[in-house]
Design a protein around this motif. Structure first.
Motif, PDB file in Angstrom:
ATOM      1  N   ASN A 177      58.122  79.570  27.479  1.00 44.04           N
ATOM      2  CA  ASN A 177      58.080  79.622  28.944  1.00 44.04           C
ATOM      3  C   ASN A 177      57.235  80.784  29.450  1.00 44.04           C
ATOM      4  N   SER A 178      57.444  81.961  28.896  1.00 44.68           N
ATOM      5  CA  SER A 178      56.691  83.127  29.358  1.00 44.68           C
ATOM      6  C   SER A 178      55.220  83.018  28.989  1.00 44.68           C
ATOM      7  N   PHE A 179      54.934  82.448  27.817  1.00 43.78           N
ATOM      8  CA  PHE A 179      53.544  82.279  27.383  1.00 43.78           C
ATOM      9  C   PHE A 179      52.809  81.333  28.328  1.00 43.78           C
ATOM     10  N   VAL A 180      53.434  80.206  28.636  1.00 41.80           N
ATOM     11  CA  VAL A 180      52.808  79.224  29.529  1.00 41.80           C
ATOM     12  C   VAL A 180      52.678  79.788  30.939  1.00 41.80           C
ATOM     13  N   PHE A 181      53.697  80.537  31.385  1.00 39.84           N
ATOM     14  CA  PHE A 181      53.621  81.138  32.723  1.00 39.84           C
ATOM     15  C   PHE A 181      52.431  82.086  32.831  1.00 39.84           C
ATOM     16  N   ASP A 182      52.191  82.875  31.799  1.00 43.57           N
ATOM     17  CA  ASP A 182      51.059  83.807  31.831  1.00 43.57           C
ATOM     18  C   ASP A 182      49.735  83.056  31.974  1.00 43.57           C
ATOM     19  N   ILE A 183      49.605  81.943  31.251  1.00 38.69           N
ATOM     20  CA  ILE A 183      48.378  81.150  31.349  1.00 38.69           C
ATOM     21  C   ILE A 183      48.260  80.518  32.733  1.00 38.69           C
ATOM     22  N   ALA A 184      49.367  79.948  33.222  1.00 36.20           N
ATOM     23  CA  ALA A 184      49.351  79.325  34.546  1.00 36.20           C
ATOM     24  C   ALA A 184      49.054  80.358  35.627  1.00 36.20           C
ATOM     25  N   ASN A 185      49.635  81.534  35.500  1.00 35.99           N
ATOM     26  CA  ASN A 185      49.414  82.592  36.481  1.00 35.99           C
ATOM     27  C   ASN A 185      47.957  83.039  36.482  1.00 35.99           C
ATOM     28  N   ASN A 186      47.349  83.085  35.307  1.00 34.59           N
ATOM     29  CA  ASN A 186      45.932  83.435  35.211  1.00 34.59           C
ATOM     30  C   ASN A 186      45.069  82.391  35.923  1.00 34.59           C
ATOM     31  N   ILE A 187      45.382  81.118  35.699  1.00 35.24           N
ATOM     32  CA  ILE A 187      44.628  80.046  36.355  1.00 35.24           C
ATOM     33  C   ILE A 187      44.807  80.105  37.865  1.00 35.24           C
ATOM     34  N   ALA A 188      46.029  80.432  38.309  1.00 34.01           N
ATOM     35  CA  ALA A 188      46.326  80.472  39.743  1.00 34.01           C
ATOM     36  C   ALA A 188      45.526  81.547  40.471  1.00 34.01           C
ATOM     37  N   GLN A 189      45.027  82.544  39.735  1.00 31.28           N
ATOM     38  CA  GLN A 189      44.234  83.613  40.348  1.00 31.28           C
ATOM     39  C   GLN A 189      42.761  83.233  40.486  1.00 31.28           C
ATOM     40  N   LEU A 190      42.367  82.150  39.839  1.00 37.23           N
ATOM     41  CA  LEU A 190      40.960  81.744  39.852  1.00 37.23           C
ATOM     42  C   LEU A 190      40.630  80.969  41.127  1.00 37.23           C
ATOM     43  N   GLY A 191      39.356  80.782  41.355  1.00 33.14           N
ATOM     44  CA  GLY A 191      38.935  80.009  42.520  1.00 33.14           C
ATOM     45  C   GLY A 191      39.368  78.559  42.389  1.00 33.14           C
ATOM     46  N   PRO A 192      40.207  78.047  43.286  1.00 26.35           N
ATOM     47  CA  PRO A 192      40.730  76.682  43.139  1.00 26.35           C
ATOM     48  C   PRO A 192      39.658  75.605  43.233  1.00 26.35           C
ATOM     49  N   ILE A 193      38.661  75.811  44.076  1.00 21.68           N
ATOM     50  CA  ILE A 193      37.599  74.806  44.186  1.00 21.68           C
ATOM     51  C   ILE A 193      36.747  74.809  42.923  1.00 21.68           C
ATOM     52  N   ALA A 194      36.467  76.000  42.402  1.00 22.02           N
ATOM     53  CA  ALA A 194      35.699  76.097  41.159  1.00 22.02           C
ATOM     54  C   ALA A 194      36.451  75.419  40.015  1.00 22.02           C
ATOM     55  N   CYS A 195      37.777  75.615  39.953  1.00 25.45           N
ATOM     56  CA  CYS A 195      38.588  74.952  38.921  1.00 25.45           C
ATOM     57  C   CYS A 195      38.528  73.438  39.072  1.00 25.45           C
ATOM     58  N   LYS A 196      38.634  72.987  40.307  1.00 29.16           N
ATOM     59  CA  LYS A 196      38.597  71.547  40.582  1.00 29.16           C
ATOM     60  C   LYS A 196      37.277  70.938  40.139  1.00 29.16           C
ATOM     61  N   TYR A 197      36.163  71.578  40.500  1.00 26.64           N
ATOM     62  CA  TYR A 197      34.852  71.036  40.159  1.00 26.64           C
ATOM     63  C   TYR A 197      34.570  71.139  38.661  1.00 26.64           C
ATOM     64  N   ALA A 198      35.034  72.214  38.032  1.00 23.49           N
ATOM     65  CA  ALA A 198      34.845  72.353  36.584  1.00 23.49           C
ATOM     66  C   ALA A 198      35.583  71.235  35.847  1.00 23.49           C
ATOM     67  N   LYS A 199      36.815  70.960  36.278  1.00 21.55           N
ATOM     68  CA  LYS A 199      37.597  69.880  35.669  1.00 21.55           C
ATOM     69  C   LYS A 199      36.910  68.537  35.878  1.00 21.55           C
ATOM     70  N   GLU A 200      36.408  68.308  37.081  1.00 21.96           N
ATOM     71  CA  GLU A 200      35.714  67.046  37.374  1.00 21.96           C
ATOM     72  C   GLU A 200      34.473  66.884  36.509  1.00 21.96           C
ATOM     73  N   ALA A 201      33.707  67.961  36.360  1.00 23.49           N
ATOM     74  CA  ALA A 201      32.481  67.895  35.566  1.00 23.49           C
ATOM     75  C   ALA A 201      32.788  67.592  34.104  1.00 23.49           C
ATOM     76  N   ILE A 202      33.831  68.218  33.571  1.00 24.50           N
ATOM     77  CA  ILE A 202      34.194  68.004  32.168  1.00 24.50           C
ATOM     78  C   ILE A 202      34.647  66.567  31.936  1.00 24.50           C
ATOM     79  N   ILE A 203      35.589  66.101  32.757  1.00 25.23           N
ATOM     80  CA  ILE A 203      36.176  64.776  32.536  1.00 25.23           C
ATOM     81  C   ILE A 203      35.174  63.666  32.841  1.00 25.23           C
ATOM     82  N   SER A 204      34.508  63.750  33.986  1.00 26.12           N
ATOM     83  CA  SER A 204      33.541  62.707  34.347  1.00 26.12           C
ATOM     84  C   SER A 204      32.358  62.700  33.392  1.00 26.12           C
ATOM     85  N   GLY A 205      31.984  63.884  32.911  1.00 33.27           N
ATOM     86  CA  GLY A 205      30.845  63.982  32.012  1.00 33.27           C
ATOM     87  C   GLY A 205      31.041  63.282  30.681  1.00 33.27           C
TER      88      GLY A 205
END
Length: 248
Positions: A177-205
């Protein structure tokens, strides 16, 4: 939204979904599917939610589905998870078998406890994987290993799952739980639009040629430059401050 079979905890941009399957022998049913389906839709459009974690109760994730009085089409949930534009983490705290594994495969990042096992046993009952397993598993671990896992109904442990690339980390259960929370918390600090577009580029690509994928990557980055979050990111970098992103 009233949830009877799912628990939802929200904290600092992290939405944690707990599948309450203990009373159902850790087998998912149509009632839980409907709740999870609706929740995926709500969280996908919730600006406060930056990252989603899906896990199970205690030392169990999900070991299959109850198809009695339900059709395959009514029980499918993986596409609802996969269509979420935000990062989704599967915190696999126990066995992920059959539809349980298909739910995990629909997530972007899979982290498991060391006691977790993975596989498809439904062929023993003359049922083939039907919630995306035949499509997502070979895309993640490769054709040969996917063929072996599905056609033999072999169950693999977390050590083998890491070797296959099915999961990225294998953690002691009491540290998961604590390990996953640390990763999730790190992602939550990133730019949400950048995360969204990066995910779209990877999956659609994955379904494009390299040239088409590169064009998509460039187009999404061009759109990103026009966002308020991008301006905030540049400003915080110059001023050496913590950025406040709003997903706009």
């Amino acid at each position: 939204m009233i949830l009877k079979h799912i628990e939802l905890y929200e904290n600092k941009g992290i939405a944690k979904i707990i599948l309450k399957l203990q009373n159902f022998d850790y087998i998912i049913n149509e009632q839980i599917i409907r709740e999870l389906e609706k929740l995926c839709e709500i969280l996908s459009y919730d600006d406060k939610t930056k990252v989603i974690v899906i896990t199970g109760e205690e030392e169990h994730f999900c070991i299959g589905s109850n198809l009695q009085n339900s059709s395959y089409s009514n029980m499918r949930i993986s596409n609802s998870i996969a269509k979420i534009t935000k990062p989704v983490i599967a915190s696999i705290n126990g066995d992920a078998i059959d539809q349980g594994l298909e739910i995990a495969l629909a997530c972007d990042i899979r982290i498991a406890s060391k006691n977790a096992r993975f596989g498809f046993e439904s062929l023993k009952n003359d049922i083939a994987p039907w919630d995306g397993g035949t499509q997502r598993l070979p895309r993640i671990i490769g054709l040969g290993r996917a063929m072996d896992m599905i056609l033999t109904s072999n169950i693999i442990n977390s050590k083998t799952a890491i070797k296959y690339g099915l999961i990225t980390e294998s953690i002691e259960f009491n540290e998961l739980n604590s390990f996953v929370f640390d990763i999730a918390n790190n992602i939550a600090q990133l730019g949400p639009i950048a995360c969204k577009y990066a995910k779209e580029a990877i999956i659609s690509g994955l379904d494009m040629t390299i040239d088409q994928g590169l064009k998509l990557e460039g187009d999404l980055n061009f759109i990103l430059q026009t966002s308020a979050d991008r301006s905030e990111g540049i400003s915080s970098f110059i001023n050496k401050t913590t950025p406040n992103y709003y997903g706009k």
